[in-house]
Design a protein around this motif. Structure first.
Motif, PDB file in Angstrom:
ATOM      1  N   THR A   1     -16.658  65.826  99.375  1.00 52.52           N
ATOM      2  CA  THR A   1     -18.050  65.904  98.945  1.00 52.52           C
ATOM      3  C   THR A   1     -18.962  66.190 100.135  1.00 52.52           C
ATOM      4  O   THR A   1     -19.921  66.953 100.017  1.00 52.52           O
ATOM      5  CB  THR A   1     -18.467  64.593  98.247  1.00 52.52           C
ATOM      6  OG1 THR A   1     -17.512  64.324  97.220  1.00 52.52           O
ATOM      7  CG2 THR A   1     -19.829  64.714  97.627  1.00 52.52           C
ATOM      8  N   VAL A   2     -18.641  65.597 101.288  1.00 52.56           N
ATOM      9  CA  VAL A   2     -19.423  65.860 102.508  1.00 52.56           C
ATOM     10  C   VAL A   2     -19.433  67.357 102.795  1.00 52.56           C
ATOM     11  O   VAL A   2     -20.485  67.961 103.053  1.00 52.56           O
ATOM     12  CB  VAL A   2     -18.822  65.099 103.710  1.00 52.56           C
ATOM     13  CG1 VAL A   2     -19.383  65.623 105.024  1.00 52.56           C
ATOM     14  CG2 VAL A   2     -19.093  63.608 103.586  1.00 52.56           C
ATOM     15  N   ALA A   3     -18.256  67.976 102.717  1.00 51.80           N
ATOM     16  CA  ALA A   3     -18.149  69.402 103.020  1.00 51.80           C
ATOM     17  C   ALA A   3     -18.906  70.242 101.999  1.00 51.80           C
ATOM     18  O   ALA A   3     -19.578  71.214 102.352  1.00 51.80           O
ATOM     19  CB  ALA A   3     -16.679  69.811 103.067  1.00 51.80           C
ATOM     20  N   LEU A   4     -18.815  69.845 100.730  1.00 51.93           N
ATOM     21  CA  LEU A   4     -19.495  70.607  99.683  1.00 51.93           C
ATOM     22  C   LEU A   4     -21.015  70.469  99.809  1.00 51.93           C
ATOM     23  O   LEU A   4     -21.759  71.445  99.697  1.00 51.93           O
ATOM     24  CB  LEU A   4     -19.025  70.118  98.305  1.00 51.93           C
ATOM     25  CG  LEU A   4     -19.540  70.879  97.086  1.00 51.93           C
ATOM     26  CD1 LEU A   4     -19.131  72.348  97.152  1.00 51.93           C
ATOM     27  CD2 LEU A   4     -19.008  70.262  95.798  1.00 51.93           C
ATOM     28  N   GLU A   5     -21.464  69.255 100.087  1.00 58.03           N
ATOM     29  CA  GLU A   5     -22.906  69.015 100.258  1.00 58.03           C
ATOM     30  C   GLU A   5     -23.450  69.843 101.414  1.00 58.03           C
ATOM     31  O   GLU A   5     -24.545  70.384 101.357  1.00 58.03           O
ATOM     32  CB  GLU A   5     -23.171  67.534 100.533  1.00 58.03           C
ATOM     33  CG  GLU A   5     -23.362  66.718  99.285  1.00 58.03           C
ATOM     34  CD  GLU A   5     -23.408  65.227  99.573  1.00 58.03           C
ATOM     35  OE1 GLU A   5     -23.715  64.489  98.652  1.00 58.03           O
ATOM     36  OE2 GLU A   5     -23.121  64.806 100.711  1.00 58.03           O
ATOM     37  N   GLN A   6     -22.639  69.914 102.455  1.00 57.82           N
ATOM     38  CA  GLN A   6     -23.051  70.669 103.633  1.00 57.82           C
ATOM     39  C   GLN A   6     -23.246  72.140 103.286  1.00 57.82           C
ATOM     40  O   GLN A   6     -24.209  72.776 103.731  1.00 57.82           O
ATOM     41  CB  GLN A   6     -21.972  70.509 104.700  1.00 57.82           C
ATOM     42  CG  GLN A   6     -22.318  71.092 106.037  1.00 57.82           C
ATOM     43  CD  GLN A   6     -21.132  70.999 106.972  1.00 57.82           C
ATOM     44  OE1 GLN A   6     -20.714  69.921 107.348  1.00 57.82           O
ATOM     45  NE2 GLN A   6     -20.575  72.132 107.325  1.00 57.82           N
ATOM     46  N   ALA A   7     -22.348  72.678 102.450  1.00 54.31           N
ATOM     47  CA  ALA A   7     -22.465  74.083 102.048  1.00 54.31           C
ATOM     48  C   ALA A   7     -23.752  74.300 101.258  1.00 54.31           C
ATOM     49  O   ALA A   7     -24.455  75.293 101.457  1.00 54.31           O
ATOM     50  CB  ALA A   7     -21.255  74.485 101.221  1.00 54.31           C
ATOM     51  N   TRP A   8     -24.085  73.354 100.364  1.00 49.90           N
ATOM     52  CA  TRP A   8     -25.301  73.495  99.563  1.00 49.90           C
ATOM     53  C   TRP A   8     -26.549  73.324 100.411  1.00 49.90           C
ATOM     54  O   TRP A   8     -27.558  74.012 100.208  1.00 49.90           O
ATOM     55  CB  TRP A   8     -25.287  72.499  98.403  1.00 49.90           C
ATOM     56  CG  TRP A   8     -24.483  73.023  97.268  1.00 49.90           C
ATOM     57  CD1 TRP A   8     -23.277  72.575  96.842  1.00 49.90           C
ATOM     58  CD2 TRP A   8     -24.820  74.133  96.434  1.00 49.90           C
ATOM     59  NE1 TRP A   8     -22.831  73.331  95.793  1.00 49.90           N
ATOM     60  CE2 TRP A   8     -23.763  74.295  95.516  1.00 49.90           C
ATOM     61  CE3 TRP A   8     -25.897  75.004  96.361  1.00 49.90           C
ATOM     62  CZ2 TRP A   8     -23.758  75.292  94.549  1.00 49.90           C
ATOM     63  CZ3 TRP A   8     -25.897  76.002  95.394  1.00 49.90           C
ATOM     64  CH2 TRP A   8     -24.839  76.137  94.501  1.00 49.90           C
ATOM     65  N   GLU A   9     -26.468  72.386 101.349  1.00 52.92           N
ATOM     66  CA  GLU A   9     -27.576  72.174 102.266  1.00 52.92           C
ATOM     67  C   GLU A   9     -27.956  73.489 102.946  1.00 52.92           C
ATOM     68  O   GLU A   9     -29.119  73.847 103.069  1.00 52.92           O
ATOM     69  CB  GLU A   9     -27.080  71.209 103.332  1.00 52.92           C
ATOM     70  CG  GLU A   9     -28.045  70.222 103.911  1.00 52.92           C
ATOM     71  CD  GLU A   9     -27.257  69.325 104.854  1.00 52.92           C
ATOM     72  OE1 GLU A   9     -27.162  69.680 106.040  1.00 52.92           O
ATOM     73  OE2 GLU A   9     -26.671  68.325 104.375  1.00 52.92           O
ATOM     74  N   ARG A  10     -26.923  74.209 103.352  1.00 53.52           N
ATOM     75  CA  ARG A  10     -27.136  75.464 104.062  1.00 53.52           C
ATOM     76  C   ARG A  10     -27.780  76.496 103.127  1.00 53.52           C
ATOM     77  O   ARG A  10     -28.687  77.221 103.525  1.00 53.52           O
ATOM     78  CB  ARG A  10     -25.778  75.965 104.557  1.00 53.52           C
ATOM     79  CG  ARG A  10     -25.876  77.061 105.549  1.00 53.52           C
ATOM     80  CD  ARG A  10     -24.588  77.135 106.342  1.00 53.52           C
ATOM     81  NE  ARG A  10     -24.513  78.409 107.012  1.00 53.52           N
ATOM     82  CZ  ARG A  10     -23.578  79.325 106.762  1.00 53.52           C
ATOM     83  NH1 ARG A  10     -22.655  79.082 105.862  1.00 53.52           N
ATOM     84  NH2 ARG A  10     -23.583  80.453 107.413  1.00 53.52           N
ATOM     85  N   ILE A  11     -27.306  76.541 101.880  1.00 50.80           N
ATOM     86  CA  ILE A  11     -27.877  77.482 100.922  1.00 50.80           C
ATOM     87  C   ILE A  11     -29.350  77.151 100.679  1.00 50.80           C
ATOM     88  O   ILE A  11     -30.212  78.034 100.681  1.00 50.80           O
ATOM     89  CB  ILE A  11     -27.085  77.446  99.595  1.00 50.80           C
ATOM     90  CG1 ILE A  11     -25.692  78.043  99.812  1.00 50.80           C
ATOM     91  CG2 ILE A  11     -27.821  78.192  98.492  1.00 50.80           C
ATOM     92  CD1 ILE A  11     -24.733  77.822  98.669  1.00 50.80           C
ATOM     93  N   LEU A  12     -29.661  75.860 100.499  1.00 56.29           N
ATOM     94  CA  LEU A  12     -31.041  75.457 100.224  1.00 56.29           C
ATOM     95  C   LEU A  12     -31.948  75.726 101.424  1.00 56.29           C
ATOM     96  O   LEU A  12     -33.101  76.132 101.265  1.00 56.29           O
ATOM     97  CB  LEU A  12     -31.101  73.977  99.830  1.00 56.29           C
ATOM     98  CG  LEU A  12     -30.405  73.648  98.499  1.00 56.29           C
ATOM     99  CD1 LEU A  12     -30.385  72.159  98.231  1.00 56.29           C
ATOM    100  CD2 LEU A  12     -31.076  74.377  97.341  1.00 56.29           C
ATOM    101  N   GLN A  13     -31.417  75.518 102.634  1.00 50.36           N
ATOM    102  CA  GLN A  13     -32.195  75.812 103.838  1.00 50.36           C
ATOM    103  C   GLN A  13     -32.579  77.285 103.903  1.00 50.36           C
ATOM    104  O   GLN A  13     -33.724  77.643 104.177  1.00 50.36           O
ATOM    105  CB  GLN A  13     -31.378  75.494 105.094  1.00 50.36           C
ATOM    106  CG  GLN A  13     -31.547  74.078 105.602  1.00 50.36           C
ATOM    107  CD  GLN A  13     -30.518  73.769 106.672  1.00 50.36           C
ATOM    108  OE1 GLN A  13     -29.836  74.671 107.183  1.00 50.36           O
ATOM    109  NE2 GLN A  13     -30.396  72.500 106.999  1.00 50.36           N
ATOM    110  N   ARG A  14     -31.593  78.134 103.624  1.00 54.03           N
ATOM    111  CA  ARG A  14     -31.851  79.575 103.664  1.00 54.03           C
ATOM    112  C   ARG A  14     -32.881  79.957 102.620  1.00 54.03           C
ATOM    113  O   ARG A  14     -33.752  80.801 102.842  1.00 54.03           O
ATOM    114  CB  ARG A  14     -30.547  80.335 103.420  1.00 54.03           C
ATOM    115  CG  ARG A  14     -29.772  80.583 104.685  1.00 54.03           C
ATOM    116  CD  ARG A  14     -28.993  81.877 104.590  1.00 54.03           C
ATOM    117  NE  ARG A  14     -28.026  81.816 103.498  1.00 54.03           N
ATOM    118  CZ  ARG A  14     -26.728  81.621 103.687  1.00 54.03           C
ATOM    119  NH1 ARG A  14     -26.254  81.476 104.885  1.00 54.03           N
ATOM    120  NH2 ARG A  14     -25.905  81.592 102.670  1.00 54.03           N
ATOM    121  N   LEU A  15     -32.770  79.314 101.452  1.00 50.75           N
ATOM    122  CA  LEU A  15     -33.688  79.591 100.357  1.00 50.75           C
ATOM    123  C   LEU A  15     -35.129  79.263 100.762  1.00 50.75           C
ATOM    124  O   LEU A  15     -36.064  80.011 100.472  1.00 50.75           O
ATOM    125  CB  LEU A  15     -33.257  78.735  99.160  1.00 50.75           C
ATOM    126  CG  LEU A  15     -33.462  79.255  97.751  1.00 50.75           C
ATOM    127  CD1 LEU A  15     -33.041  80.697  97.623  1.00 50.75           C
ATOM    128  CD2 LEU A  15     -32.689  78.385  96.775  1.00 50.75           C
TER     129      LEU A  15
END
Lengths: 142, 352
Positions: free
Chosen positions: A41-55
């Protein structure tokens, strides 16, 4: 991994359980459903965090008039100009051009409709950046 | 219209579809058996292929390979078709369903509405079985879900024609012929030998146990070369490849151990149970590696989680796997020879 050690941690997948292979008391393998595992979950959250940051970065650029709202919708759907070009049936350089605010303003309604259809939104919505990207994830067992 | 199709939840989509589809046609297989016969276990570190701008690490063979090998090794006739026009692809799907055939489809996971939003990434290699239609909805046995799901026609069409790398182009497949007596023993032995060969003897440093060792030394250099933030992203991607949906835990190592257990029964070879136990131990090491990596991502790393320690654990995995696969290959070599001699002897060898 032993069956009683199969993690049931809170994940991002809602009530969905995935199969993990683990050894039961008889020493035989079994397919055991698991709600999630914290490191995963840590790894998956990190991926989403990155997507949201870019957004958010793209949102700022749109507000500053550098990029068109199309750029935000593209990013929202995790696409790049190449992938979006494939879906909308245009060449990549035309999609890149449409990412410029100045060019997008004069974009023909027919092309707007094609883009909107890819994202599954109304053509009018394409010209706006919504407040909420609509990316909400359910933690499981809520 | 609905075909009586038994849905069994699986860890991985391709091995799950292979097992469910073949079982429907009378060739009873578990997911683990399909994964093993299809020689699904693998390792490759491919830094020049980028996924989300991060290096690709894979724990399974190239997509489509499991299905192809399972059907070939068991003598199942699988027809695979691609399409240019979506309308034609959907019409053909309907026609096959009308014939009573469950149909496997390759789809882009991003467009499947029943996927949990957190798992919706552009990923074009998701396999599922369509086994019926109810008005505008298709009845779908998606092997990674607990129960069968429904998918609207427009959504399925879009998923079948997703774009990008490895686009499915409407690819669908169905069983045309089944063997009267599939040679399960030979299929199992061939599957084992192929994995042993790829993991220990591929002459490319990115693949197999050499790939694991290469990753170990690259990983050690990440903090100095990439800086803290990029290192975090690289680690996160690595953990996702290893543990996220479809691996059954430990980068497919547990699923392979389950296969070795079943193989022991098929070949009547109890020695394989010992190999299964060793494979489990390797999977546990991979899990420990992922846990340490996640602590690093979270900034909660302890002294035992530093990069040299994680690299050492990877090297340990490589050593364990190398020993295991070399001995496993030797253990099944005799079976392979016996099966081969029997196969040839059937027609060509003169009597007496």
């Amino acid at each position: 991994m032993d069956k009683q050690d199969v993690p049931q941690d809170v994940g991002l997948a809602g009530r969905m359980r995935e199969v993990t292979y683990a050894v039961n008391a008889q020493g035989r393998y079994e397919a055991v459903p698991s709600y999630g595992w914290a490191p995963k979950t840590v790894a998956l959250e990190q991926a989403w965090e990155r997507i949201l940051q870019r957004l958010e970065a793209v949102r700022a650029q749109v507000a500053a008039g550098e990029l068109s709202p199309l750029a935000w919708h593209m990013e929202r759907h995790q696409m790049n100009p190449g992938l979006l070009a494939g879906y909308v049936g245009l060449s990549r350089w035309r999609v890149r051009r449409h990412l410029k605010a100045r060019v997008f303003r004069r974009l023909k309604p027919a092309l707007r409709a094609r883009y909107a259809a890819v994202f599954g939104i109304a053509p009018e919505a394409l010209g706006r950046v919504p407040e909420d990207p609509g990316l909400v994830f359910l933690a499981n067992r809520e | 219209m609905e075909i009586a199709f038994q849905h069994r939840q699986s860890a991985h989509c391709e091995s799950g579809v292979a097992a469910n589809l073949l079982s429907h046609h009378g060739v009873g297989l578990s997911e683990a058996l399909a994964f093993g016969i299809g020689a699904g276990l693998f390792f490759a570190y491919l830094p020049f292929i980028r996924l989300n701008q991060l290096p690709l690490t894979t724990y399974r063979i190239a997509t489509g390979g499991i299905l192809r090998r399972v059907t070939r090794r068991l003598g199942v006739g699988l027809r695979m078709v691609c399409y240019r026009r979506p309308a034609r692809a959907m019409a053909d799907l309907d026609a096959r369903l009308a014939q009573g055939l469950p149909v496997g489809c390759q789809t882009g996971g991003y467009w499947l509405p029943y996927f949990p939003p957190a798992y919706r990434f552009h990923f074009n290699m998701h396999n599922l079985v369509v086994y019926g239609r109810d008005g505008d909805d298709y009845l779908v046995s998606d092997p990674i879900f607990e129960t069968p799901v429904r998918c609207a026609r427009a959504d399925l069409e879009r998923a079948r024609f997703s774009r990008g790398a490895l686009a499915p182009r409407g690819r669908m497949y169905f069983v045309e012929r089944t063997p009267s007596a599939p040679d399960l023993r030979k299929a199992v032995v061939d599957g084992i030998r192929e994995v042993c060969r790829i993991m220990t003897r591929t002459p490319v440093c990115l693949i197999g146990v050499r790939g694991i060792r290469l990753l170990a030394s690259r990983l050690e250099g990440w903090p100095a070369r990439l800086g803290a933030e990029r290192t975090r992203l690289h680690l996160g991607q690595l953990i996702r490849m290893q543990e996220e949906i479809g691996t059954g835990g430990g980068g497919f190592r547990f699923m392979y151990a389950a296969f070795l257990q079943e193989a022991a029964g098929v070949l009547e070879k109890p020695a394989l149970l010992g190999f299964a136990e060793r494979m489990t131990a390797v999977g546990d090491q991979w899990r420990l590696f992922a846990a340490a990596g996640a602590r690093n991502c979270k900034g909660r790393a302890t002294a035992a989680d530093d990069f040299p320690a994680m690299a050492a654990r990877l090297r340990h995995c490589a050593d364990l796997e190398e020993g295991l696969f070399r001995e496993l290959e030797a253990a099944v070599a005799a079976d392979s020879r016996a099966l081969r001699a029997r196969g040839q002897g059937a027609g060509t060898r003169p009597a007496g």
